[in-house]
Design a protein around this motif. Structure first.
Motif, mmCIF file in Angstrom:
data_model
loop_
_atom_site.group_PDB
_atom_site.id
_atom_site.type_symbol
_atom_site.label_atom_id
_atom_site.label_comp_id
_atom_site.label_asym_id
_atom_site.label_seq_id
_atom_site.Cartn_x
_atom_site.Cartn_y
_atom_site.Cartn_z
ATOM 1 N N VAL A 152 -19.158 6.757 -24.421
ATOM 2 C CA VAL A 152 -17.750 6.467 -24.528
ATOM 3 C C VAL A 152 -17.268 6.010 -25.591
ATOM 4 C CG1 VAL A 152 -16.176 4.542 -23.320
ATOM 5 C CG2 VAL A 152 -17.997 5.596 -21.890
ATOM 6 N N ASN A 153 -18.465 5.464 -26.492
ATOM 7 C CA ASN A 153 -17.906 4.878 -27.931
ATOM 8 C C ASN A 153 -17.599 6.147 -29.025
ATOM 9 O OD1 ASN A 153 -17.734 2.108 -27.459
ATOM 10 N ND2 ASN A 153 -19.972 1.879 -27.824
ATOM 11 N N THR A 154 -18.237 7.290 -28.592
ATOM 12 C CA THR A 154 -17.877 8.499 -29.481
ATOM 13 C C THR A 154 -16.650 8.874 -29.251
ATOM 14 O OG1 THR A 154 -20.276 8.884 -29.037
ATOM 15 C CG2 THR A 154 -18.916 10.822 -29.981
ATOM 16 N N PRO A 155 -15.906 9.135 -30.505
ATOM 17 C CA PRO A 155 -14.584 9.362 -30.513
ATOM 18 C C PRO A 155 -14.285 10.914 -30.041
ATOM 19 C CG PRO A 155 -15.321 9.328 -32.712
ATOM 20 C CD PRO A 155 -16.362 8.894 -31.958
ATOM 21 N N GLY A 227 -14.392 13.560 -16.260
ATOM 22 C CA GLY A 227 -14.859 13.909 -17.746
ATOM 23 C C GLY A 227 -13.518 14.226 -18.484
ATOM 24 N N VAL A 228 -12.497 13.538 -18.514
ATOM 25 C CA VAL A 228 -11.250 13.965 -19.380
ATOM 26 C C VAL A 228 -11.531 13.286 -20.824
ATOM 27 C CG1 VAL A 228 -8.720 13.520 -19.714
ATOM 28 C CG2 VAL A 228 -9.629 13.520 -17.379
ATOM 29 N N ILE A 237 3.798 13.257 -22.404
ATOM 30 C CA ILE A 237 2.814 12.631 -23.446
ATOM 31 C C ILE A 237 2.947 11.226 -23.525
ATOM 32 C CG2 ILE A 237 4.618 12.959 -25.026
ATOM 33 C CD1 ILE A 237 2.589 13.723 -27.341
ATOM 34 N N LYS A 238 1.965 10.547 -23.778
ATOM 35 C CA LYS A 238 1.753 9.225 -23.871
ATOM 36 C C LYS A 238 2.150 8.688 -25.423
ATOM 37 C CE LYS A 238 -2.847 8.704 -21.558
ATOM 38 N NZ LYS A 238 -2.548 7.688 -20.338
ATOM 39 N N LEU A 245 -7.360 4.425 -26.817
ATOM 40 C CA LEU A 245 -8.415 4.199 -26.217
ATOM 41 C C LEU A 245 -8.804 5.517 -25.419
ATOM 42 C CD1 LEU A 245 -8.632 0.643 -25.254
ATOM 43 C CD2 LEU A 245 -9.851 1.600 -26.980
ATOM 44 N N MET A 246 -8.042 6.666 -25.587
ATOM 45 C CA MET A 246 -7.945 7.912 -24.453
ATOM 46 C C MET A 246 -9.193 8.567 -24.856
ATOM 47 S SD MET A 246 -6.064 7.663 -22.121
ATOM 48 C CE MET A 246 -6.638 5.827 -22.150
ATOM 49 N N LYS A 247 -10.034 8.299 -25.615
ATOM 50 C CA LYS A 247 -11.607 8.562 -25.783
ATOM 51 C C LYS A 247 -12.361 8.364 -24.865
ATOM 52 C CE LYS A 247 -13.571 5.066 -28.754
ATOM 53 N NZ LYS A 247 -14.320 4.674 -30.049
#
Length: 458
Positions: A152-155, A227-228, A237-238, A245-247
């Motif tokens: 999760v932390n990986t961009p 797995g998005v 679009i956001k 935080l969408m990573k």
């Protein structure tokens, strides 16, 4: 992957000693120390709060005091892993009611640092396992949670669908599991139209990643993870701050992989089937559009009310595939809705299921592991909000009860399951707490693992 067992010292290893002090027991704890030491503790500002540590003079009879807060959970003392000096530490017993295995797990998780892009600031203290601790279980659970945190932390630039596939293959190799992948336009040929539609605008092709492990004679367990890998919102679009935080929008996939690692390490007697629809919800000329009507693997048609409600689409095809093998239990985990965060915040994992035994079992396991799970309603009265005049259903359910209607959408694709449960998780700690550093988190996963051990008798 972080190696959790390195956080534990051998029972025979020379170690300094520490004593856990609860806030309400501070007075009696100080009374047991020499007066000069008591003054030293007072001067340090130590009050027994979570994360607090004070190193004591040599004549104190113990080397350090660690705050245990209210004593509600072993996690309240988990901050000691980074507050105590480096080296091996042995605790003089645990507060009443603390499970030694949960304490060892919490201590290990308190030493977690994400080091892919930045050096660790220091080595954590290493715990001599307390009496009664199942250190193999503690290492297993901590390793699984750390795997989830790392993913999760990986961009997103380093965790797109192809990278996520590589992570699954790495985990499979470790446990001699089998991986199959359906990728790109092959998704259309193999009838996964929703996964393809959501991910087709990305330069990194969408795919369905499946991991298979275990003996055919064992009950089949299906774990489905959203797995998005990055969610721009698509054509809906956001705003910029909504993408920051969408990573972590692949937190469901990361979570089921963390739980899967526990299952395989413990050799749980199940036939494990992990399904991860891995996509990037990107924008290009071939992006799916609001108003489109898309087919699904199940045969239901879906009208797109908003391209930012994409997670439920990819899960729909994956759930349909999982149920085709008639599993004993299907569980999906997904960072699905902001509405769940508004309802329960970042610390509680919302759980949806029509199966009361699953609901009660997961909640009880979460209480035992200090991984709280909260039951949410699959309220039939809101199902009509998914109606569409043009298609079998819409991917949006109105402005109210957004987490509930998202779960009801998934239920349309899970009705044939013998038992199904859905976690609408955050997968993120917005601020640090003892044992839970800021960043990616396995929310609800330790509760699920505890329940699975009970269900399958390990």
């Amino acid at each position: 992957m972080t190696d959790a067992p390195d956080l534990f010292a051998a029972p025979s290893e020379a170690a300094r000693t520490a004593r856990i002090v609860l806030q309400e027991g501070l007075g009696s704890a100080l009374d047991a120390l020499p007066e000069a030491v008591r003054q030293h503790v007072r001067d340090s500002g130590f009050e027994g709060a979570p994360g607090q540590v004070v190193i004591l003079p040599q004549d104190a009879g113990v080397d350090a005091l660690a705050g245990g807060g209210s004593g509600r959970s072993p996690f309240e003392a988990a901050g000691a892993a980074m507050a105590l000096p480096e080296g091996a530490w042995r605790f003089e017993g645990l507060p009443e009611g603390w499970d030694p295995t949960v304490f060892a797990t919490a201590f290990a998780l308190g030493g977690y640092q994400f080091t892919r892009y930045k050096q660790a600031r220091r080595a954590p203290a290493r715990l001599v396992p307390p009496d009664g601790a199942d250190i193999a279980e503690a290492a297993r659970v901590a390793s699984g949670a750390m795997l989830t945190r790392d993913l999760v932390n990986t961009p997103a630039g380093d965790m797109l669908p192809s990278h996520l596939e590589a992570a699954v293959r790495g985990l499979a190799a470790r446990f001699k599991a089998k991986v199959t992948v359906i990728k790109g336009d092959a998704l259309l040929k193999e009838n996964y139209p929703l996964i393809h539609a959501v991910g087709r605008a990305s330069a990194d092709a969408p795919r369905l990643i499946e991991l298979h492990w275990g003996e055919a004679s064992h009950p089949r367990l299906a774990l489905v993870g959203k797995g998005v890998c990055f969610d721009s919102g698509g054509l809906n679009i956001k705003p910029g701050d909504g993408m920051l935080l969408m990573k972590k929008d692949m937190g469901g996939a990361a979570s089921v992989l963390g739980v899967a690692s526990m299952i395989m390490d413990a050799r749980l007697p199940v036939r494990l089937h992990v399904l991860i629809p891995a996509v990037e919800n990107a924008i290009s000329g071939n992006a799916f559009r609001p108003g489109d009507i898309l087919p699904s693997r199940k045969g239901l048609t879906v009208e797109i009310g908003n391209t930012d409600a994409e997670g439920r689409l990819v899960l729909a095809d994956a759930l349909t595939r999982a149920i085709e093998d008639d599993p004993d239990l299907v569980v999906d985990m997904a960072t699905l809705t902001g509405a769940a965060r508004i309802a329960l915040g970042p610390e509680l994992a919302p759980l949806y299921t029509d199966d009361r035994s699953v609901r009660d079992g997961v909640i009880a396991a979460g209480e035992a592991a200090d991984d709280p799970v909260w039951p949410m309603p699959l309220w039939d009265g809101y199902d009509v909000q998914l109606d569409s005049p043009m298609a079998d259903l819409s991917n949006t359910g109105g402005k109210l009860a957004g987490s509930v209607t998202a779960a009801l959408f998934l239920r349309r694709f899970a009705r044939e399951a013998r038992a199904w449960a859905h976690f609408d998780i955050f997968a993120w700690n917005p601020s640090a707490r003892p044992g839970r550093p800021a960043g990616g988190e396995l929310l609800g996963g330790r509760a699920l693992w505890g329940y699975l051990k009970q269900r399958y008798k390990v």
